[in-house]
Write a protein that holds these residues in place. Structure first.
Motif, short mmCIF file in Angstrom:
data_model
loop_
_atom_site.label_atom_id
_atom_site.label_comp_id
_atom_site.label_asym_id
_atom_site.label_seq_id
_atom_site.Cartn_x
_atom_site.Cartn_y
_atom_site.Cartn_z
N TYR A 163 0.82 -1.20 0.00
CA TYR A 163 0.00 0.00 0.00
C TYR A 163 0.86 1.26 0.00
O TYR A 163 0.56 2.24 -0.70
N ASP A 164 1.96 1.24 0.75
CA ASP A 164 2.88 2.39 0.75
C ASP A 164 3.47 2.60 -0.64
O ASP A 164 3.60 3.74 -1.11
N HIS A 165 3.82 1.50 -1.30
CA HIS A 165 4.33 1.61 -2.68
C HIS A 165 3.26 2.18 -3.60
O HIS A 165 3.56 2.97 -4.51
N CYS A 166 2.01 1.78 -3.37
CA CYS A 166 0.90 2.29 -4.19
C CYS A 166 0.82 3.80 -4.08
O CYS A 166 0.67 4.50 -5.10
N LEU A 167 0.93 4.34 -2.86
CA LEU A 167 0.87 5.79 -2.67
C LEU A 167 2.02 6.49 -3.38
O LEU A 167 1.83 7.51 -4.05
N GLU A 168 3.22 5.94 -3.23
CA GLU A 168 4.39 6.56 -3.86
C GLU A 168 4.24 6.60 -5.38
O GLU A 168 4.51 7.60 -6.02
N LEU A 169 3.79 5.48 -5.94
CA LEU A 169 3.66 5.39 -7.39
C LEU A 169 2.53 6.29 -7.91
O LEU A 169 2.63 6.89 -8.98
N PHE A 170 1.44 6.38 -7.16
CA PHE A 170 0.35 7.26 -7.56
C PHE A 170 0.81 8.71 -7.60
O PHE A 170 0.47 9.46 -8.52
N ASN A 171 1.58 9.12 -6.60
CA ASN A 171 2.05 10.51 -6.54
C ASN A 171 3.03 10.84 -7.66
O ASN A 171 3.23 12.00 -7.98
N THR A 172 3.67 9.80 -8.24
CA THR A 172 4.56 10.03 -9.38
C THR A 172 3.84 9.75 -10.71
O THR A 172 4.48 9.71 -11.76
N GLU A 173 2.52 9.53 -10.64
CA GLU A 173 1.67 9.30 -11.80
C GLU A 173 2.00 8.00 -12.54
O GLU A 173 1.70 7.85 -13.72
N ALA A 174 2.61 7.06 -11.83
CA ALA A 174 2.83 5.71 -12.39
C ALA A 174 1.60 4.87 -12.05
O ALA A 174 1.64 3.98 -11.19
N PHE A 175 0.50 5.15 -12.75
CA PHE A 175 -0.79 4.62 -12.33
C PHE A 175 -0.91 3.11 -12.51
O PHE A 175 -1.54 2.43 -11.70
N ASP A 176 -0.34 2.58 -13.58
CA ASP A 176 -0.42 1.12 -13.78
C ASP A 176 0.25 0.37 -12.63
O ASP A 176 -0.30 -0.60 -12.10
N SER A 177 1.44 0.82 -12.25
CA SER A 177 2.16 0.17 -11.16
C SER A 177 1.45 0.40 -9.83
O SER A 177 1.39 -0.50 -8.98
N ALA A 178 0.90 1.59 -9.65
CA ALA A 178 0.16 1.89 -8.42
C ALA A 178 -1.04 0.97 -8.28
O ALA A 178 -1.34 0.46 -7.19
N LEU A 179 -1.73 0.71 -9.39
CA LEU A 179 -2.90 -0.17 -9.36
C LEU A 179 -2.50 -1.58 -8.94
O LEU A 179 -3.17 -2.21 -8.11
#
Length: 327
Positions: A42-58
């Motif tokens: 979940y922490d990785h999801c937040l980091e990736l979302f904030n960098t707009e790496a949406f596929d990885s965040a999902l």
């Protein structure tokens, strides 16, 4: 708008992470190790979302929800799908969030998600998927959506690839084009792999033999020998004609030499016979070479049935040599 989403997403992490700190009630309670791993994802999801790496965040959010299920993470998953313009999956996630969260969802959050749901319903289409074999697995754009019979499925507008598969049947795929708000339908017919091919179906293309064709070399050799015989026939025929002309000239001389004329006469006879023999051999060679060529062209490999195999025969008649064949 994206900054608002990021701020909302980040703010939600304060309550979503708390879901990992307490195990859900019931038999599906994850082990402690699973909750720790879920927190990391979940922490990785937040980091990736904030960098707009949406596929990885999902992927990270879905893994976190798999390890420690929480309706709160569904809100985040819905936001990510919305950023990816995957409206049907975003709508699905938000509806699950409202359903599973129930009265635990704050009024402000519920009003926000209700607004998202209302907007997304106007951006999707509906597809009625019908399969002739119940229990077949159905996927849309390579994403499993369930087993037949499915009925109506919400999809994103555009070209959608619908596939049905089941063990023992040939898979079927169709691509349909559907617009926003449209109610489309698609029918998929699976064919049993053990069933006979229907009438009118194209016959299977025969597999060409990979074995070397033994008749090709024989045909080339045959035509080579035939060519050599033809050249020899021409040479001996020319010599016979030349000897015959010289014999005629000798006979027309005032005082011919009998011994010389006798020798020239024998030469004419010898070359004439040789020319006739070579001509016959050339004709036979041409017939044999033709037969070898037909065999090379029609050869299908060892063991291949050939009930209508071509045949060539040579027949000698009072008028010459006749070549006849059936192809």
């Amino acid at each position: 708008m994206r900054l608002i989403h990021v701020a909302t997403f980040s703010a939600l992490s304060l309550v979503s992470v708390s879901a990992f700190a307490q195990a859900p009630a019931g038999p599906a309670s994850p082990a402690g190790g699973d909750k720790d791993a879920a927190r990391r994802h979940y922490d990785h999801c937040l980091e990736l979302f904030n960098t707009e790496a949406f596929d990885s965040a999902l992927a990270e959010c879905e893994k976190a929800n798999q390890l420690a299920p929480s309706y709160k993470i569904l809100y985040n998953i819905g936001l990510i799908h919305r950023e990816l313009n995957d409206f049907s999956q975003a709508l699905k996630a938000f509806e699950r969030y409202l359903s599973e969260g129930g009265t635990d969802i704050p009024d402000a959050r519920r009003a926000e998600v209700d607004k998202y749901v209302s907007q997304l319903k106007g951006l999707v289409a509906n597809l009625d998927v019908r399969v002739n074999i119940p229990g077949a697995d159905v996927s849309i754009d390579d994403v499993p959506v369930g087993k037949a019979p499915l009925g109506r499925v919400r999809v994103n507008p555009g070209h959608r690839k619908v596939t049905a598969t089941r063990e023992g049947y040939a898979p079927v795929t169709k691509v349909v084009n559907i617009a926003v708000g449209e109610n489309g339908d698609v029918e998929l017919s699976l064919t049993n792999l053990g069933a006979a091919a229907p009438k009118g179906a194209l016959a299977a293309t025969p597999v060409e033999s990979t074995e070397p064709n033994p008749w090709t070399t024989r045909a080339w050799v045959g035509w080579g020998v035939t060519g050599a015989l033809a050249i020899a026939t021409g040479i001996t025929g020319y010599l016979a004609l030349d000897k015959s002309n010289k014999l005629s000239d000798a006979r027309n001389t005032p005082d011919p030499d009998p011994s010389k004329m006798d020798s020239q006469s024998k030469d004419v006879k010898t070359f004439s016979i040789a020319s006739d023999v070579l001509l016959g051999a050339t004709i036979v060679g041409a017939g044999v070479s033709t037969w070898l060529t037909v065999k090379a062209v029609t050869w299908k490999g060892e063991g291949a049935s050939n009930k209508e195999a071509p045949s060539v025969s040579l027949n000698v008649t009072p008028f010459g040599v006749v070549t006849q064949g059936k192809f």
